[in-house]
Design a protein around this motif. Structure first.
Motif, short mmCIF file in Angstrom:
data_model
loop_
_atom_site.label_atom_id
_atom_site.label_comp_id
_atom_site.label_asym_id
_atom_site.label_seq_id
_atom_site.Cartn_x
_atom_site.Cartn_y
_atom_site.Cartn_z
N ALA A 90 9.39 -12.49 7.71
CA ALA A 90 8.54 -11.50 8.39
C ALA A 90 8.55 -10.17 7.64
O ALA A 90 7.49 -9.55 7.43
N LEU A 91 9.73 -9.72 7.23
CA LEU A 91 9.82 -8.46 6.48
C LEU A 91 9.10 -8.58 5.15
O LEU A 91 8.38 -7.66 4.73
N ALA A 92 9.30 -9.71 4.47
CA ALA A 92 8.64 -9.91 3.17
C ALA A 92 7.13 -9.95 3.33
O ALA A 92 6.39 -9.47 2.47
N ALA A 93 6.66 -10.54 4.44
CA ALA A 93 5.22 -10.62 4.67
C ALA A 93 4.60 -9.23 4.75
O ALA A 93 3.53 -8.98 4.19
N VAL A 94 5.29 -8.31 5.43
CA VAL A 94 4.78 -6.94 5.53
C VAL A 94 4.71 -6.29 4.16
O VAL A 94 3.69 -5.68 3.78
N LEU A 95 5.78 -6.43 3.39
CA LEU A 95 5.83 -5.81 2.06
C LEU A 95 4.82 -6.44 1.10
O LEU A 95 4.15 -5.74 0.34
N ILE A 96 4.73 -7.76 1.13
CA ILE A 96 3.82 -8.46 0.21
C ILE A 96 2.37 -8.13 0.52
O ILE A 96 1.56 -7.92 -0.39
N ARG A 97 2.02 -8.09 1.79
CA ARG A 97 0.64 -7.74 2.16
C ARG A 97 0.30 -6.33 1.69
O ARG A 97 -0.82 -6.07 1.23
N ARG A 98 1.27 -5.43 1.80
CA ARG A 98 1.02 -4.05 1.35
C ARG A 98 0.82 -4.01 -0.16
O ARG A 98 -0.13 -3.39 -0.65
N ARG A 99 1.69 -4.67 -0.92
CA ARG A 99 1.55 -4.69 -2.37
C ARG A 99 0.28 -5.43 -2.79
O ARG A 99 -0.40 -5.03 -3.72
N ASN A 100 -0.05 -6.50 -2.08
CA ASN A 100 -1.26 -7.25 -2.39
C ASN A 100 -2.50 -6.38 -2.17
O ASN A 100 -3.45 -6.43 -2.95
N GLY A 101 -2.47 -5.56 -1.11
CA GLY A 101 -3.59 -4.65 -0.87
C GLY A 101 -3.76 -3.63 -1.98
O GLY A 101 -4.88 -3.29 -2.38
N ILE A 102 -2.64 -3.14 -2.49
CA ILE A 102 -2.70 -2.16 -3.59
C ILE A 102 -3.31 -2.80 -4.83
O ILE A 102 -4.19 -2.22 -5.48
N TYR A 103 -2.84 -4.00 -5.19
CA TYR A 103 -3.39 -4.67 -6.38
C TYR A 103 -4.84 -5.08 -6.17
O TYR A 103 -5.63 -5.06 -7.13
N ARG A 104 -5.21 -5.43 -4.96
CA ARG A 104 -6.60 -5.76 -4.69
C ARG A 104 -7.47 -4.53 -4.88
O ARG A 104 -8.58 -4.60 -5.45
N GLY A 105 -6.98 -3.36 -4.44
CA GLY A 105 -7.72 -2.12 -4.63
C GLY A 105 -7.90 -1.79 -6.11
O GLY A 105 -8.97 -1.34 -6.54
N LEU A 106 -6.85 -2.00 -6.91
CA LEU A 106 -6.96 -1.76 -8.35
C LEU A 106 -7.98 -2.69 -8.98
O LEU A 106 -8.78 -2.28 -9.83
N TRP A 107 -7.96 -3.96 -8.56
CA TRP A 107 -8.90 -4.94 -9.11
C TRP A 107 -10.33 -4.56 -8.76
O TRP A 107 -11.23 -4.62 -9.59
#
Length: 438
Positions: A391-408
């Motif tokens: 659950a904790l990793a899901a929160v962190l991964i979704r946040r990092r994934n959103g950042i990389y999606r924004g860069l893309w």
């Protein structure tokens, strides 16, 4: 200074094409296997907490014997001692490949994942021992929170990430290979029954014959399958956990092919057995290992008894702290460095994700606590700790994934504006993530 920087290896950089193909292949299979594993665990939990729980226990404890091999095991033990040998055979092949042609072949590229994995095992064990010492508990479960379940971890990544760098996933695979090696050594050294020297000598002779067959390029499953079963049975009767036989044979199989060979023996064996391991062996083990009674009182005991509490803390806190600190210190005091396109927040999210410990953690829990009542508490702790880490990793991964999606998306807009493909669009964080093409 510039020459020194050029000499420093890039941590989590773009992998060579052959290794990227291997990683993509492993990710696809392990992801599906992780979802099947999750389904098996859910079925076990539901089954064990229904009025039909006695039927579950009856199937799990039903004995099947093979007199010619000197074996008489329950169904649950057959899955733990027998089917998991297939899982560890595949793990041994992965380890051999990494040592011969993968990231672990060169010390400069191996140091970071190796240090991260070692710290990711040592810190949870130390935290377990400290917690049980303060609470007056038993230290015998110190190895339970040390193992990461790669199938579950990759399944979480598959569900949550579309734009995370593939190098992070490759690092997770390499970390898990070293982690599996540590678990194998722990099982072989610390969790052995009364040793039978004659049977162990027979197993060693069998492994030597296995080596000779590989050395003289003997082909044909009719040589290897009977010999492998004999080695496994001798290892079990010798008092060493039979899964060790699987990893030993995996390490013996050749990882590089000869001229004219499409695949090496290790690659062929892995190609055949990985679906069996991910789709049959590990899920069946989970089906008969994860069936624990869940109630408010049981959950309360996880946080009030020192041993299960130590397991939860080891998985959730110890794994994250150990892997992140080990990676940071290794990068700080060696010539390796973090890829400039990545942030340490990515590594921390990966470290939290590594707190998902299931298959090997449950296996070690059964070995460390033979008493069924105490083993149930440890199993509940493993399940709960893995759930919290996920659950904790899901929160962190979704946040990092959103950042990389924004860069893309920003790179796509820039490309559309000037009509010139941006170099980061071709090689950066967003390229090919959704389909796992790189």
């Amino acid at each position: 200074m510039r020459a020194d920087r050029r000499e420093r290896s890039v941590f989590l950089g773009l992998l060579p094409w052959p290794e990227r193909v291997q990683v993509a292949r492993a990710l696809r299979t392990e992801t599906v296997g992780g979802l099947v594993l999750l389904a098996a665990a859910v079925v076990a939990l539901v089954w064990a907490n229904t009025p039909w729980s006695t039927a579950y226990e009856g199937v799990r404890d039903f004995h099947l014997g093979i007199p010619v091999l000197g074996l008489d095991l329950s169904v649950g033990h057959w899955t733990a001692e027998g089917l998991l040998a297939v899982f560890f055979l595949v793990a041994g092949i992965e380890l051999k490949r990494e040592l011969v042609v993968g990231e672990l072949r060169a010390p400069r590229t191996a140091v970071l994942p190796v240090v991260a994995a070692v710290c990711g095992m040592a810190v949870p064990a130390a935290l377990y021992l400290a917690t049980t010492a303060l609470g007056g508990g038993s230290p015998q479960g110190w190895a339970v929170p040390m193992a990461t379940d790669i199938a579950f971890a990759l399944a979480v990544l598959a569900v949550l990430s579309t734009h995370l760098p593939s190098a992070l996933r490759a690092f997770l695979l390499t970390l898990a290979v070293v982690d599996d090696l540590g678990a194998i050594l722990i099982i072989a050294i610390f969790f052995t029954a009364d040793l039978n020297p004659v049977a162990l000598a027979g197993a060693l002779v069998g492994l030597f014959l296995f080596h000779l067959l590989q050395r003289f390029r003997v082909r044909g499953w009719w040589w290897y399958v009977p010999l492998g079963v004999a080695i496994w049975a001798l290892m079990y009767n010798g008092g060493v956990h039979a899964t060790v036989a699987g990893v030993a044979m995996g390490l013996i199989l050749r990882a590089t092919g000869d001229e004219g060979e499409d695949m090496s023996p290790g690659e062929r064996t892995e190609h055949l057995l990985r679906p069996v391991s991910a789709g049959v062996a590990v899920p069946l083990f989970a089906l008969f290992a994860a069936g624990v009674g869940v109630s408010a009182a049981a959950v309360g005991e996880v946080f009030t008894r020192p041993e299960p509490l130590a397991v939860v803390l080891g998985l959730v806190v110890g794994k994250a702290a150990g892997i992140f600190a080990g990676t940071y210190l290794a990068a700080r005091f060696t010539r390796a460095r973090l890829n400039p396109d990545l942030a340490w927040a990515d590594v921390f999210a990966l470290a939290v994700l590594a707190g998902i410990g299931f298959t090997v953690a449950l296996l070690i829990g059964e070995l460390a606590f033979p008493d069924p009542a105490r083993a149930e508490h440890i199993k509940a702790a493993v399940l709960l700790g893995s759930l919290i880490a996920a659950a904790l990793a899901a929160v962190l991964i979704r946040r990092r994934n959103g950042i990389y999606r924004g860069l893309w998306e920003a790179e796509i807009r820039d490309d559309d504006a000037d009509g010139v493909p941006d170099v980061h669009q071709l090689t950066g964080p967003g390229r090919g993530r959704a389909g796992g093409e790189d």
